[in-house]
Design an enzyme around this catalytic site. Structure first.
Site, mmCIF file in Angstrom:
data_model
loop_
_atom_site.group_PDB
_atom_site.id
_atom_site.type_symbol
_atom_site.label_atom_id
_atom_site.label_comp_id
_atom_site.label_asym_id
_atom_site.label_seq_id
_atom_site.Cartn_x
_atom_site.Cartn_y
_atom_site.Cartn_z
ATOM 1 N N ASP A 32 33.862 38.476 35.540
ATOM 2 C CA ASP A 32 33.913 39.274 36.910
ATOM 3 C C ASP A 32 32.505 39.167 37.499
ATOM 4 O OD1 ASP A 32 34.952 40.913 38.389
ATOM 5 O OD2 ASP A 32 35.198 42.832 37.446
ATOM 6 N N ASP A 126 36.644 36.148 42.519
ATOM 7 C CA ASP A 126 35.550 36.847 41.701
ATOM 8 C C ASP A 126 35.966 37.092 40.311
ATOM 9 O OD1 ASP A 126 37.129 38.926 42.317
ATOM 10 O OD2 ASP A 126 35.351 40.176 42.870
ATOM 11 N N GLU A 127 37.147 36.736 39.642
ATOM 12 C CA GLU A 127 37.313 36.980 38.156
ATOM 13 C C GLU A 127 38.438 35.884 37.845
ATOM 14 O OE1 GLU A 127 39.316 40.743 37.313
ATOM 15 O OE2 GLU A 127 39.883 41.124 39.283
#
Length: 378
Positions: A32, A126-127
């Site tokens: 993350d 983003d993850e």
């Protein structure tokens, strides 16, 4: 399997692995990125470093897409109305989003992931989940893989990432929140059930504010409270989510990491604390859902043609209304207009509205030039 030398948090005593139902213990990493959009803006503009930053529009109807850690100290967070964010943090600096840049950085990061495993399941820019049970480097410890990946991300992008390592996706996701920012945390099979028992249910991934409030009214505040409820009770009160809550309360999640999953739709919904009876309140509630759906589309370079409005009434019955456009929806305002067309005919209502949802489907990838051409064509 997770090695006996894998640490739990900072504890390197480890544990003997406990097999899952299919007889294999997975090594799952959840990566993350830390305040991703805001961190990219601070990286690229030195004047923003160390200052409270929000990615979004400061207008009255604007919404925060991301907030830096400096802004989060004031209570600013993503999906918060811009006016509320400004009230909480008068010194907040708003910067417009640059999704083309975020996508490029995300691709850099995924290229790093691919050096370790082909089993990569992106959740957003983003993850992502990585299954490193069998990894391309032949490394024994998932924690060492996560540490190496985070080091490379920092060296190649000048951004930090946090990681959660565990034997299933749910716990890996929970673990990645434990050492933010720029840290990592391991939950071993031995410690998984006890970790869940101690965790407040409001922190469970997948438990929103409305569900947490409902659980609290039933006397369920922690994973331990959830674990003592039987399956019948949970199905009675939470429907299809009942079995999911039953198993994660025991630290069990059999979902596999699915690489390159094709998303068929993107949606958002909200259960209201009080039933809605007037169209103005419904419109206000839907605007945040439209913004959330559109942010996902912008961030991932996708568009869709079919818009669906979901309405759940106070008596838990529900209806859906859909409209398919001739061309992909090209802007948030166009999405909002279609939602309004679907909403208006159901008013006036004879009973309260408990939940509203917006879904965009018939998805397809589109680059920024195509999006501009679509907007001009319309």
């Amino acid at each position: 399997m997770l090695s006996a030398r894998e640490p739990e948090g900072n504890d390197r005593r480890g544990a003997e692995a406990i097999p899952s139902a299919h007889g294999r213990v997975r090594k799952i990493i959840h990566i993350d990125m830390d305040a991703f959009y805001a961190s990219v803006e601070q990286r690229d503009n030195p004047e923003l470093r160390g200052r409270p930053v929000a990615v979004g529009h400061p207008a009255a109807r604007g919404v925060v897409a991301a907030a830096s850690y400096e802004a989060r100290k004031f209570g600013v967070h993503s999906a918060m109305p811009s006016v509320t964010a400004r009230r909480k943090c008068p010194e907040l600096i708003f910067v417009p989003h640059r999704f083309d840049v975020y996508r490029a950085v995300s691709q850099q990061i995924h290229t790093i992931f691919a050096d370790y495993t082909p089993l990569i399941e992106p959740l957003s820019l983003d993850e992502a989940y990585l299954d490193v049970t069998e990894n391309l480097k032949g490394m024994e410890l998932a924690s060492e893989i996560a540490e190496e990946i985070r080091t490379r991300i920092k060296a190649e992008t000048r951004l930090t990432a946090s990681a959660g390592i565990s034997y299933n996706k749910f716990l890996a996701k929970m673990a990645s929140d434990q050492r933010k920012p720029d840290g990592q945390f391991v939950i071993t099979p031995k410690h998984g059930p006890t970790f869940v028992e101690a965790l407040p249910v409001k922190k469970f991934h997948g438990v929103g504010p409305a569900t947490a409030e409902k659980m609290a009214k039933l006397g369920i505040e922690t994973g331990a409270d959830l674990k003592v409820r039987d399956l019948t009770f949970l199905q009675q009160h939470f429907g299809k989510s009942g079995p999911w809550f039953y198993w994660i309360a025991r630290g069990i999640d059999e979902r596999e990491v699915k690489p390159d999953r094709t998303r068929k739709s993107v949606g958002a919904e909200d259960t209201f604390r009080e039933d809605i009876h007037d169209i103005a309140t419904a419109r206000a509630g839907l605007q945040s859902l439209v913004d959330k759906v559109w942010r996902y589309c912008e961030a991932n370079g996708i568009r869709g043609k079919t818009v669906t409005l979901k309405v759940k009434w106070a008596d838990f019955t529900q209806i859906t209304r859909s409209k398919t456009a001739a061309a992909p929806v090209a802007s948030a305002s166009e999405l909002a207009e279609i939602v309004e067309l679907l909403l208006s005919p159901i008013f006036p209502v004879s009973k309260g509205i408990r939940l509203l949802g917006v879904t965009l489907s018939s998805l397809d990838a589109v680059d920024d030039r195509d999006a501009s051409q679509l907007a001009l064509a319309l």
